[in-house]
Design a protein around this motif. Structure first.
Motif, PDB file in Angstrom:
ATOM      1  N   ARG A  13      -9.739  77.224 -24.728  1.00  9.52           N
ATOM      2  CA  ARG A  13      -8.605  76.309 -24.582  1.00  9.52           C
ATOM      3  C   ARG A  13      -8.603  75.280 -25.709  1.00  9.52           C
ATOM      4  O   ARG A  13      -7.581  74.980 -26.314  1.00  9.52           O
ATOM      5  CB  ARG A  13      -8.663  75.638 -23.210  1.00  9.52           C
ATOM      6  N   GLU A  14      -9.771  74.752 -26.024  1.00  9.65           N
ATOM      7  CA  GLU A  14      -9.913  73.765 -27.089  1.00  9.65           C
ATOM      8  C   GLU A  14      -9.540  74.367 -28.445  1.00  9.65           C
ATOM      9  O   GLU A  14      -8.832  73.752 -29.239  1.00  9.65           O
ATOM     10  CB  GLU A  14     -11.358  73.261 -27.118  1.00  9.65           C
ATOM     11  N   LEU A  15     -10.011  75.580 -28.718  1.00  9.03           N
ATOM     12  CA  LEU A  15      -9.697  76.247 -29.982  1.00  9.03           C
ATOM     13  C   LEU A  15      -8.198  76.485 -30.127  1.00  9.03           C
ATOM     14  O   LEU A  15      -7.619  76.227 -31.184  1.00  9.03           O
ATOM     15  CB  LEU A  15     -10.458  77.567 -30.084  1.00  9.03           C
ATOM     16  N   ILE A  16      -7.567  76.978 -29.075  1.00 10.20           N
ATOM     17  CA  ILE A  16      -6.115  77.228 -29.109  1.00 10.20           C
ATOM     18  C   ILE A  16      -5.372  75.936 -29.429  1.00 10.20           C
ATOM     19  O   ILE A  16      -4.477  75.909 -30.281  1.00 10.20           O
ATOM     20  CB  ILE A  16      -5.623  77.823 -27.769  1.00 10.20           C
ATOM     21  N   GLN A  17      -5.722  74.851 -28.763  1.00 10.75           N
ATOM     22  CA  GLN A  17      -5.037  73.571 -28.991  1.00 10.75           C
ATOM     23  C   GLN A  17      -5.205  73.110 -30.435  1.00 10.75           C
ATOM     24  O   GLN A  17      -4.250  72.628 -31.048  1.00 10.75           O
ATOM     25  CB  GLN A  17      -5.559  72.502 -28.033  1.00 10.75           C
ATOM     26  N   LYS A  27       1.911  80.628 -34.409  1.00  7.40           N
ATOM     27  CA  LYS A  27       1.530  80.875 -33.019  1.00  7.40           C
ATOM     28  C   LYS A  27       0.023  81.063 -32.938  1.00  7.40           C
ATOM     29  O   LYS A  27      -0.584  81.662 -33.808  1.00  7.40           O
ATOM     30  CB  LYS A  27       2.246  82.141 -32.507  1.00  7.40           C
ATOM     31  N   ALA A  28      -0.579  80.528 -31.876  1.00  6.61           N
ATOM     32  CA  ALA A  28      -2.000  80.750 -31.588  1.00  6.61           C
ATOM     33  C   ALA A  28      -2.080  81.521 -30.277  1.00  6.61           C
ATOM     34  O   ALA A  28      -1.526  81.093 -29.265  1.00  6.61           O
ATOM     35  CB  ALA A  28      -2.749  79.426 -31.486  1.00  6.61           C
ATOM     36  N   TYR A  29      -2.731  82.666 -30.310  1.00  4.16           N
ATOM     37  CA  TYR A  29      -2.837  83.556 -29.158  1.00  4.16           C
ATOM     38  C   TYR A  29      -4.259  83.558 -28.607  1.00  4.16           C
ATOM     39  O   TYR A  29      -5.218  83.394 -29.349  1.00  4.16           O
ATOM     40  CB  TYR A  29      -2.522  85.002 -29.552  1.00  4.16           C
TER      41      TYR A  29
END
Length: 138
Positions: A13-17, A27-29
């Protein structure tokens, strides 16, 4: 070294944010593996965060206390018609993630697999490790 609390995969979750904020990334998937990433219709340039498993090098007190090293891939997907952007975007990704402390611990860059190419797309992986402690309920 931080100790695991409630979410074993909290780093995702932290990496995506963080990656959603990188200039030039559309976009981050969250992907489950490289095969899914390549088959998914996608907007590019994009990044995919993939959990690559863990190692448990040390346990003590009958397994009640241990250390875990998780491996995370961050893969830049780019349309090869725009491949000149790959180097700039990879530099931004490295700068964004280097030294970040996630809820489980700091990210450390490690060796990544080779880039791969499919008709029209290039996939450029980066890899990071997170080390943390686990402690049983007893």
């Amino acid at each position: 070294m931080l100790t695991l609390t409630d979410d074993y995969l909290a780093a995702e979750r932290e990496l995506i944010q963080l990656l959603e904020q990188v200039e030039g990334i559309r976009k981050a998937y969250s992907s489950t593996d490289l095969a899914e990433m390549k088959e998914r219709s996608q907007i590019t340039p994009a990044v995919h965060v993939i959990y690559r498993g863990d190692r448990i090098p040390l346990q003590a007190q009958g397994g009640a206390v241990g250390h875990v090293t998780q491996n995370w891939a961050v893969v830049l997907a780019i349309n090869l018609r725009q491949k000149e952007q790959a180097g700039v975007l990879l530099a931004r990704l490295v700068k964004t993630l280097s030294g970040v402390v996630t809820p489980l611990g700091p990210l450390n860059r490690v060796n990544a697999p080779q880039p791969s190419f499919r008709p029209g797309f290039g996939y450029y992986p980066l890899a990071f490790e997170i080390k943390f402690r686990t402690q049983g309920a007893r």
